[in-house]
Design a protein around this motif. Structure first.
Motif, mmCIF file in Angstrom:
data_model
loop_
_atom_site.group_PDB
_atom_site.id
_atom_site.type_symbol
_atom_site.label_atom_id
_atom_site.label_comp_id
_atom_site.label_asym_id
_atom_site.label_seq_id
_atom_site.Cartn_x
_atom_site.Cartn_y
_atom_site.Cartn_z
ATOM 1 N N LYS A 199 56.271 46.316 69.681
ATOM 2 C CA LYS A 199 56.259 47.777 69.814
ATOM 3 C C LYS A 199 55.060 48.382 69.098
ATOM 4 O O LYS A 199 54.431 49.317 69.585
ATOM 5 C CB LYS A 199 57.547 48.354 69.200
ATOM 6 C CG LYS A 199 58.686 48.421 70.187
ATOM 7 C CD LYS A 199 59.781 49.353 69.679
ATOM 8 C CE LYS A 199 61.075 49.084 70.428
ATOM 9 N NZ LYS A 199 62.231 49.060 69.581
ATOM 10 N N ASN A 200 54.753 47.861 67.898
ATOM 11 C CA ASN A 200 53.627 48.394 67.117
ATOM 12 C C ASN A 200 52.908 47.243 66.398
ATOM 13 O O ASN A 200 53.328 46.811 65.332
ATOM 14 C CB ASN A 200 54.136 49.430 66.103
ATOM 15 C CG ASN A 200 52.996 50.028 65.307
ATOM 16 O OD1 ASN A 200 51.827 49.638 65.471
ATOM 17 N ND2 ASN A 200 53.311 50.982 64.439
ATOM 18 N N PRO A 201 51.801 46.763 66.980
ATOM 19 C CA PRO A 201 51.106 45.593 66.416
ATOM 20 C C PRO A 201 50.280 45.900 65.167
ATOM 21 O O PRO A 201 49.635 45.001 64.636
ATOM 22 C CB PRO A 201 50.192 45.123 67.553
ATOM 23 C CG PRO A 201 50.335 46.094 68.660
ATOM 24 C CD PRO A 201 51.205 47.229 68.234
ATOM 25 N N THR A 202 50.323 47.144 64.692
ATOM 26 C CA THR A 202 49.497 47.455 63.510
ATOM 27 C C THR A 202 50.347 47.553 62.239
ATOM 28 O O THR A 202 49.822 47.500 61.135
ATOM 29 C CB THR A 202 48.739 48.797 63.690
ATOM 30 O OG1 THR A 202 49.706 49.832 63.880
ATOM 31 C CG2 THR A 202 47.786 48.742 64.861
ATOM 32 N N GLU A 203 51.667 47.722 62.419
ATOM 33 C CA GLU A 203 52.508 47.953 61.248
ATOM 34 C C GLU A 203 53.828 47.198 61.392
ATOM 35 O O GLU A 203 54.370 47.114 62.490
ATOM 36 C CB GLU A 203 52.796 49.460 61.170
ATOM 37 C CG GLU A 203 53.467 49.885 59.900
ATOM 38 C CD GLU A 203 53.693 51.390 59.905
ATOM 39 O OE1 GLU A 203 52.711 52.142 59.745
ATOM 40 O OE2 GLU A 203 54.853 51.788 60.081
ATOM 41 N N LEU A 204 54.319 46.623 60.281
ATOM 42 C CA LEU A 204 55.603 45.912 60.333
ATOM 43 C C LEU A 204 56.518 46.382 59.214
ATOM 44 O O LEU A 204 56.173 46.270 58.028
ATOM 45 C CB LEU A 204 55.370 44.393 60.207
ATOM 46 C CG LEU A 204 56.625 43.515 60.197
ATOM 47 C CD1 LEU A 204 57.380 43.610 61.527
ATOM 48 C CD2 LEU A 204 56.275 42.057 59.902
ATOM 49 N N GLU A 205 57.681 46.907 59.614
ATOM 50 C CA GLU A 205 58.670 47.282 58.598
ATOM 51 C C GLU A 205 59.431 46.026 58.176
ATOM 52 O O GLU A 205 59.936 45.272 59.006
ATOM 53 C CB GLU A 205 59.661 48.304 59.169
ATOM 54 C CG GLU A 205 60.660 48.750 58.125
ATOM 55 C CD GLU A 205 61.899 49.397 58.726
ATOM 56 O OE1 GLU A 205 62.165 50.562 58.392
ATOM 57 O OE2 GLU A 205 62.608 48.723 59.511
ATOM 58 N N ILE A 206 59.468 45.792 56.854
ATOM 59 C CA ILE A 206 60.176 44.622 56.324
ATOM 60 C C ILE A 206 61.325 45.119 55.450
ATOM 61 O O ILE A 206 61.105 45.882 54.495
ATOM 62 C CB ILE A 206 59.211 43.731 55.496
ATOM 63 C CG1 ILE A 206 58.095 43.188 56.408
ATOM 64 C CG2 ILE A 206 59.970 42.598 54.812
ATOM 65 C CD1 ILE A 206 57.081 42.284 55.723
ATOM 66 N N ASP A 265 45.607 42.141 61.267
ATOM 67 C CA ASP A 265 45.444 43.360 60.474
ATOM 68 C C ASP A 265 46.715 44.195 60.392
ATOM 69 O O ASP A 265 46.669 45.408 60.520
ATOM 70 C CB ASP A 265 44.341 44.204 61.138
ATOM 71 C CG ASP A 265 43.227 44.455 60.154
ATOM 72 O OD1 ASP A 265 43.427 44.086 58.979
ATOM 73 O OD2 ASP A 265 42.194 45.016 60.558
ATOM 74 N N VAL A 266 47.835 43.537 60.144
ATOM 75 C CA VAL A 266 49.106 44.267 60.171
ATOM 76 C C VAL A 266 49.426 44.804 58.776
ATOM 77 O O VAL A 266 49.345 44.083 57.787
ATOM 78 C CB VAL A 266 50.243 43.331 60.653
ATOM 79 C CG1 VAL A 266 51.573 44.073 60.687
ATOM 80 C CG2 VAL A 266 49.913 42.723 62.005
#
Ligand SMILES: NC(=O)c1ccc[n+]([C@@H]2O[C@H](COP(=O)([O-])OP(=O)(O)OC[C@H]3O[C@@H](n4cnc5c(N)ncnc54)[C@H](O)[C@@H]3O)[C@@H](O)[C@H]2O)c1
Length: 318
Positions: A199-206, A265-266
């Motif tokens: 859905k969003n290849p720049t940011e990952l919620e962990i 670059d996440v």
């Protein structure tokens, strides 16, 4: 020689379907029972043409239905894997674990008693220990205090197994699995990360702070061990922790998922705290001396289990 008839509850599930293939390859007749709450027909598609394989769609938690089914099949050994495996979901609906994790065990035991079947394998879990962060838990660890409804239902199952074994001379092997991954896996942190990154290849919620750390066991190593250990004769109930010596953090899983998806670059965004969600044990490690004394060691380390699982994932269809 007549083939041994083995029945797998939860046989259309992730681990159950691998076990079905293993037992067929070892010359067993295999009956899988599943009601597709979480399992899928495609998991066992390749077994359906095998004349030693039979699939029965049924709810294992219905004791009369399950006992009746056993009457007709000549079953000699049961591998009980049916359960609610979605712990996060049952956190909101404890009844799921009462029915699919505990009541299925009661049904299996009662079905065995009514039909004079004596050999059982039970898929238990590290969740029976509860949060024992900092302790390498051995099979003799006291004060078992599960923190999820799932862990509670598995521990209650182990207690019922103990009493049924004593009262009815059942030979039982219990394996307490850690996180199990590999081809055919359908849920868990690896999939959550892939879906989020698609859905969003720049940011990952962990969830949590990323330091949660657990051992990951490769499913093929597990089913080989289930087969090898279950065919040995035993008296009463025997419990083994089964796992790997190392462990993988949630942050390491995120790194491996990004590597697999070719993303460099996440930005990781941590929700904070050391717990992913209520009921999840943040970190654990087993004392594996008992199973190591038998000479058993898995082929995969924890990180290699994650890597090989990722190799097999079809990211496009997720
Ligand atoms: N995968 C893991 O990391 C892990 C870790 C520890 C223990 N376990 C245990 O291993 C076993 C297999 O887990 P899995 O990962 O293959 O999960 P899974 O969900 O893929 O398999 C469980 C199967 O049980 C079936 N089932 C559930 N309730 C049923 C019912 N009432 N009647 C008939 N079938 C029913 C489901 O449809 C599913 O096919 C479970 O007992 C699970 O608790 C799994």
């Amino acid at each position: 020689m007549k083939k041994e008839v083995c029945l797998i509850t939860g046989g259309a599930g992730f681990i159950g379907s691998h076990l079905a293939r293993k037992l067929l390859s070892e010359n067993r007749t295999v009956i899988c029972v599943d009601n597709f709450t979480l399992g899928k027909k495609e998991n066992i598609e390749d077994c359906l043409d095998n004349e030693d394989f039979k699939f029965i769609e049924a709810d294992v938690s219905d004791v009369d239905v399950f006992s009746k089914l056993l009457e007709n099949e000549g079953v000699q050994r049961i591998y009980h894997l049916a359960a609610n495996s979605d712990i996060q979901k049952s956190a909101k609906e404890p009844g799921k674990d009462f029915k699919n994790t505990f009541s299925t065990t009661y049904s299996v035991l009662e079905g065995m008693r009514r039909n004079n079947i004596h050999k059982l394998f039970f898929a238990s879990t590290s969740a029976v220990y509860g949060d024992k962060t900092g302790i390498n838990v051995s099979e003799t660890q006291g004060s078992l205090a599960p923190i999820s409804y799932y862990g509670g239902a598995k521990l209650a199952s182990e207690a019922f197994i103990s009493s049924y074994s004593y009262m009815n001379e059942l030979e039982v092997l219990i394996f307490r699995f850690p996180n199990v991954i590999g081809p055919g896996l359908t849920h868990g942190v690896i999939f959550d990360f892939i879906r989020k990154l698609k859905k969003n290849p720049t940011e990952l919620e962990i969830l949590g702070d990323g330091t949660q750390c657990k051992p990951y066991l490769y499913v093929i190593d597990l089913v080989d061990a289930i087969y090898d250990f279950s065919i040995k004769e035993r008296k009463g109930v025997e419990v083994f922790n089964v796992g790997v010596e190392d462990a993988t953090t949630v942050k390491e899983i995120a790194d491996l998922v990004c590597e697999r998806m070719g993303l460099s670059d996440v930005q990781y965004k941590y929700t904070g705290g050391n717990v992913g969600w209520k009921g999840d044990v943040p970190s654990f490690q087993y004392d594996l001396s008992k199973i190591h004394e038998t000479g058993w060691k898995p082929a995969h380390t924890s990180n290699n289990s994650v890597r090989d699982t990722l190799k097999n994932v079809n990211i496009e269809v997720l």
